[in-house]
Design a protein around this motif. Structure first.
Motif, PDB file in Angstrom:
ATOM      1  N   LEU A   1     -16.583  40.407 -33.199  1.00 22.26           N
ATOM      2  CA  LEU A   1     -17.597  40.917 -34.137  1.00 22.26           C
ATOM      3  C   LEU A   1     -18.163  42.262 -33.679  1.00 22.26           C
ATOM      4  O   LEU A   1     -18.319  43.171 -34.479  1.00 22.26           O
ATOM      5  N   HIS A   2     -18.475  42.367 -32.405  1.00 21.74           N
ATOM      6  CA  HIS A   2     -19.115  43.598 -31.942  1.00 21.74           C
ATOM      7  C   HIS A   2     -18.145  44.559 -31.276  1.00 21.74           C
ATOM      8  O   HIS A   2     -18.548  45.568 -30.721  1.00 21.74           O
TER       9      HIS A   2
ATOM     10  N   GLU B   1     -20.067  35.906 -41.895  1.00 21.52           N
ATOM     11  CA  GLU B   1     -20.691  37.032 -41.185  1.00 21.52           C
ATOM     12  C   GLU B   1     -19.634  38.013 -40.681  1.00 21.52           C
ATOM     13  O   GLU B   1     -19.785  39.231 -40.814  1.00 21.52           O
TER      14      GLU B   1
ATOM     15  N   LYS C   1     -19.451  41.883 -41.955  1.00 25.87           N
ATOM     16  CA  LYS C   1     -19.666  42.992 -41.007  1.00 25.87           C
ATOM     17  C   LYS C   1     -18.423  43.872 -40.881  1.00 25.87           C
ATOM     18  O   LYS C   1     -18.519  45.098 -40.801  1.00 25.87           O
ATOM     19  N   LYS C   2     -17.248  43.255 -40.846  1.00 23.77           N
ATOM     20  CA  LYS C   2     -16.013  44.059 -40.719  1.00 23.77           C
ATOM     21  C   LYS C   2     -15.760  44.878 -41.998  1.00 23.77           C
ATOM     22  O   LYS C   2     -15.258  45.992 -41.935  1.00 23.77           O
TER      23      LYS C   2
ATOM     24  N   ALA D   1     -25.424  42.999 -49.017  1.00 19.37           N
ATOM     25  CA  ALA D   1     -25.214  44.046 -48.002  1.00 19.37           C
ATOM     26  C   ALA D   1     -24.746  45.341 -48.660  1.00 19.37           C
ATOM     27  O   ALA D   1     -25.168  46.435 -48.277  1.00 19.37           O
TER      28      ALA D   1
END
Ligand code: KG4
Ligand code: ZN
Length: 348
Positions: A206-207, A251, A255-256, A288
């Motif tokens: 994710l990060h 999530e 996010k990606k 988002a």
């Protein structure tokens, strides 16, 4: 121009008729679908040989249904399109054989279509079609990819899963939770009654500074939690675990997708493939993207999962864009493994 399309790559037989007039957006005249879910359910997954045999049984009755629904005859069809790959070899062969035999009998050309291109272009049949260029999030049972799409046939892979697909993560977690096949919709339904924060599940990569995904660790974490809960788990922890699983997958996908939009500088996102039907994914992406002024486009919910309409549509758009020529050799031609990036390799 009338295009008859066949989809038979996995466990749905789809047939559709699309009209593509010069310079106009293709229109769906009729489509029909038979899902094999009830047949495969007893085995907990798709049995390839049973899938092929059922496609044989369904293809022509569905074709008759589509033609009757559109008020057209077989002789009105100008091009026959079919899913050339990727998918189950036997199942693909049935669709291509039916398409080629019909086309040969009618003396019409055929066009083999990439299944993922069908998903990717499917929002063009919606009431709110996208415009090029856009970022596409393709989330199906077998694929999870982010693509930059500049036009028909103009696709650049930005990132993809290095192990399980998002749909696979839904399906495998659902199986561990004792839900039926396919597990995605069942897990999503159970998740509505659960608390997504009840369990902390991993969100791999994710990060990290990459647009790739990894979902294999998630099912291991779900399995560990189920073992901890022990036999005879009551409803609430199962619903909580379903909600936490869905939250983890959603999530990462959200996010990606945002990272891909940032990396490309594009302001338009298209979401396609079976997991695109997930309501939590849709609402979180909508929220988002609204914050960032990004437009999001989805196919109609009924066209999110596999169907013949997206195959006839992709054929129509390829022909209109001059990115393909329908062939008259009527050779059975399938490509069970076919990366989208290699779409035009070997295509005459
Ligand atoms: O695109 P698709 O019909 O077939 C492939 O090309 O793979 O996608 C099927 C996948 C399955 O993994 C299924 O569980 C998932 O899409 N799916 C969902 C939902 N509806 C279908 N996953 C989560 N939530 C849903 N509502
Ligand atoms: Zn699909």
């Amino acid at each position: 121009m009338l295009i008859l399309g066949f989809e038979s790559s996995c466990d749905e037989t789809g047939v559709a008729l699309v009209a593509a007039d010069h310079g106009e957006r293709p229109r769906l005249l009729a489509h029909a679908l038979h899902s094999q879910v009830a047949m495969h359910e007893a085995y907990g997954g798709v049995v390839p040989e049973l899938a092929s045999r059922d496609h044989i049984r369904r293809a022509l009755p569905l074709t008759r249904q589509v033609l009757a629904g559109a008020g057209r005859a077989l002789a009105d069809v100008d091009v026959v399109a079919y899913t050339r790959g990727p998918g189950l070899a036997g199942a693909l062969l049935v669709g291509s054989a039916v398409a080629c035999a019909l086309a040969a009998a009618l003396d019409r050309p055929v066009l083999g279509i990439h299944h993922l291109e069908g998903h990717l272009l499917s929002p063009f049949l919606s009431v709110d079609p996208p415009q090029f260029p856009f970022v596409a999030l393709l989330v199906s049972g077998g694929h999870t990819q982010l693509m930059r799409v500049d036009g028909v046939g103009d696709y650049e892979l930005l990132g993809e899963t290095i192990d399980d697909a998002a749909g696979e993560a839904f399906d495998k977690s659902a199986k561990l939770l004792g839900l039926g096949y396919p597990g995605g919709p069942a897990l999503a339904r159970l998740a509505e009654f659960g608390d997504p924060t009840a369990y902390a599940l991993p969100r791999p990569l994710l990060h990290r500074d990459t647009l790739d995904f990894s979902f294999a660790g998630l099912k291991t974490a779900v399995r560990t939690q189920i073992l901890k809960l022990g036999e005879g788990v009551c409803e609430q922890p199962r619903a909580d675990l379903a909600a936490a699983t869905q939250a983890a997958i959603v999530e990462v996908l959200v996010k990606k997708s945002l990272a891909a939009l940032r990396a490309t500088g594009l302001q338009r996102l298209v979401v396609a493939g079976g997991v695109g039907a997930n309501r939590s994914l849709r609402s979180q992406l909508d929220a988002a993207c609204a914050k960032r002024g990004v437009r999001v486009h989805y196919p109609e919910v009924s066209l999110c999962t596999d169907n013949g309409a997206m195959i006839a549509l992709a054929a129509a758009m390829r022909l209109q864009a001059g990115r393909a020529t329908a062939r008259r050799d009527h050779a059975f031609d399938v490509q069970p493994r076919w990366p989208l990036a290699a779409l035009d390799v070997g295509v005459p």
